[in-house]
Design an enzyme around this catalytic site. Structure first.
Site, short mmCIF file in Angstrom:
data_model
loop_
_atom_site.label_atom_id
_atom_site.label_comp_id
_atom_site.label_asym_id
_atom_site.label_seq_id
_atom_site.Cartn_x
_atom_site.Cartn_y
_atom_site.Cartn_z
N ASP A 2 0.81 -1.22 0.00
CA ASP A 2 0.00 0.00 0.00
C ASP A 2 0.84 1.27 0.00
O ASP A 2 0.31 2.38 0.07
CB ASP A 2 -0.95 0.02 1.20
CG ASP A 2 -0.22 0.00 2.53
OD1 ASP A 2 1.04 -0.03 2.53
OD2 ASP A 2 -0.89 0.02 3.59
N GLY A 3 2.17 1.11 -0.08
CA GLY A 3 3.05 2.25 -0.16
C GLY A 3 3.68 2.68 1.15
O GLY A 3 4.57 3.52 1.17
N GLU A 4 3.22 2.11 2.26
CA GLU A 4 3.77 2.49 3.56
C GLU A 4 5.21 2.01 3.71
O GLU A 4 5.58 0.94 3.23
CB GLU A 4 2.92 1.92 4.69
CG GLU A 4 1.56 2.57 4.83
CD GLU A 4 0.80 2.05 6.03
OE1 GLU A 4 -0.26 2.61 6.32
OE2 GLU A 4 1.27 1.08 6.67
N ARG A 9 12.78 26.06 4.92
CA ARG A 9 12.57 27.39 4.35
C ARG A 9 11.13 27.87 4.49
O ARG A 9 10.85 29.04 4.26
CB ARG A 9 12.98 27.39 2.88
CG ARG A 9 14.49 27.27 2.68
CD ARG A 9 14.89 27.35 1.24
NE ARG A 9 14.46 26.17 0.49
CZ ARG A 9 14.57 26.04 -0.82
NH1 ARG A 9 15.07 27.03 -1.54
NH2 ARG A 9 14.18 24.93 -1.42
N GLN A 10 10.23 26.97 4.87
CA GLN A 10 8.85 27.37 5.15
C GLN A 10 8.75 27.74 6.63
O GLN A 10 8.05 27.11 7.41
CB GLN A 10 7.88 26.25 4.79
CG GLN A 10 7.85 25.90 3.31
CD GLN A 10 6.79 24.87 2.99
OE1 GLN A 10 5.67 24.93 3.49
NE2 GLN A 10 7.13 23.91 2.13
N HIS A 28 18.48 27.49 6.66
CA HIS A 28 18.31 28.73 5.90
C HIS A 28 18.10 29.92 6.83
O HIS A 28 18.62 31.00 6.58
CB HIS A 28 17.11 28.58 4.95
CG HIS A 28 16.97 29.72 3.98
ND1 HIS A 28 17.92 30.00 3.01
CD2 HIS A 28 16.00 30.66 3.84
CE1 HIS A 28 17.54 31.05 2.31
NE2 HIS A 28 16.38 31.47 2.80
N LYS A 70 19.27 41.13 -4.07
CA LYS A 70 18.14 40.21 -4.18
C LYS A 70 16.83 40.95 -3.93
O LYS A 70 16.69 41.68 -2.94
CB LYS A 70 18.27 39.07 -3.17
CG LYS A 70 17.09 38.10 -3.16
CD LYS A 70 17.23 37.03 -2.09
CE LYS A 70 18.25 36.00 -2.44
NZ LYS A 70 18.27 34.86 -1.47
N ASP A 92 26.45 30.03 -1.39
CA ASP A 92 25.04 30.05 -0.96
C ASP A 92 24.84 28.91 0.02
O ASP A 92 25.63 27.96 0.07
CB ASP A 92 24.11 29.90 -2.16
CG ASP A 92 22.74 30.55 -1.91
OD1 ASP A 92 22.45 30.89 -0.74
OD2 ASP A 92 21.97 30.70 -2.87
#
Length: 283
Positions: A33-35, A90-91, A123, A185, A211
């Site tokens: 099932d993808g687990e 970054r969120q 970040h 930037k 960076d």
């Protein structure tokens, strides 16, 4: 004992050598099932286990939580979680109304299964405050000088913006000579950023662009292309986290970049140097 996530196997092995600790066997399988199911066979009781896992995908997040839980079930005294690259980092704020602070959400989940968190050049260092206990950030920027050519001509170390010039200064100081400057930037939205070179004289000089992370390479390649119009010498790109998704290499090469060097926080072709020695100092 060092326990490796599937995305950080080379770094985990390097860290095991640095710390002279055993590298645990890890198995991973996927159900119909993808687990996912990540496990540590032959797990022995240990005073400390260090899980090394870059969370480069949602599956990597789940795998990390499972490894932490397995160690907790085995009665390990102290679980240290090393996030060489913190996915969703970054969120770190709401860019629009109704959005989650995803970095906080994943930090809370990871915190439930660990006693300590160490991450590499997030970040924004403020994401460390989302963990409980608070995470510590390790600066590995100095490692980026190691793979650079020894014969750079009057080099200029450029950061992506004024706020990150410290990154360029760290690489320059580790290299031993050169000038630092930065790109201008302008952020138009959460995903749209415009970068333009500053007025630094690059004619006949080698440039090293530094960076913390390179994802698609779009904005950086556009900025670097302008350097070619200013008779720049060779151009090298260095970054802590070489995410380099889709056709990022091609974009940078077309812009005139001679080589891209990154660390093994994300294991890619560009991973020319390891952060293991820096992590070992903090563990």
């Amino acid at each position: 004992m060092i326990v490796s996530g599937s995305a950080s196997q080379a770094l985990a092995a390097s860290l095991a050598r640095e710390l002279e600790e055993p590298l645990a066997p890890v198995d991973s399988e996927r159900f119909p099932d993808g687990e996912l199911l990540a496990s540590i066979p032959e797990l022995e009781s240990s005073k400390r286990a260090i899980v090394v896992a870059s969370t480069v995908s949602s599956d990597a997040h789940v795998e990390l939580l499972q490894l932490q839980d397995a160690l907790g079930e085995a009665g390990v005294d102290e679980i240290v979680t090393v996030l060489p690259y913190m996915g969703y980092g970054r969120q770190d704020r709401q860019f629009d109304a109704g959005q989650p602070i995803s970095a906080r959400a994943v930090a809370r989940a990871i915190s439930t299964g660990t006693d300590r968190v160490v991450t590499v050049n997030p970040h924004e260092t403020g994401v460390c405050d989302f963990f409980e206990p608070t995470a510590s950030a390790v600066d590995a920027a100095g490692q980026l000088a190691e793979p650079l050519p020894a014969d750079l001509a009057d080099p200029v170390f450029l950061s992506p913006d004024a706020g990150a010039v410290g990154l360029a200064e760290t690489v320059r100081d580790a290299y031993g000579t050169g000038e630092t400057d930065y790109f201008e930037k302008t952020r138009h939205s959460g995903t749209e950023v415009e970068i333009t070179p500053s007025d630094v004289d690059v004619a006949g000089r080698d440039v090293v662009v530094t960076d913390d992370i390179i994802a698609t390479g779009s904005t950086m390649s556009e900025a670097i292309a302008v350097l070619g119009d200013r008779d720049v010498g060779r151009v090298f790109v260095t970054c802590i986290h070489p995410l380099l998704v889709r056709n990022a290499y091609t974009k940078l090469a077309r812009a005139g970049v001679e080589a891209v060097y990154g660390t093994d926080t994300i294991e890619r072709q560009a991973s020319a140097v390891s952060v293991a020695p820096v992590l070992a100092d903090h563990l």
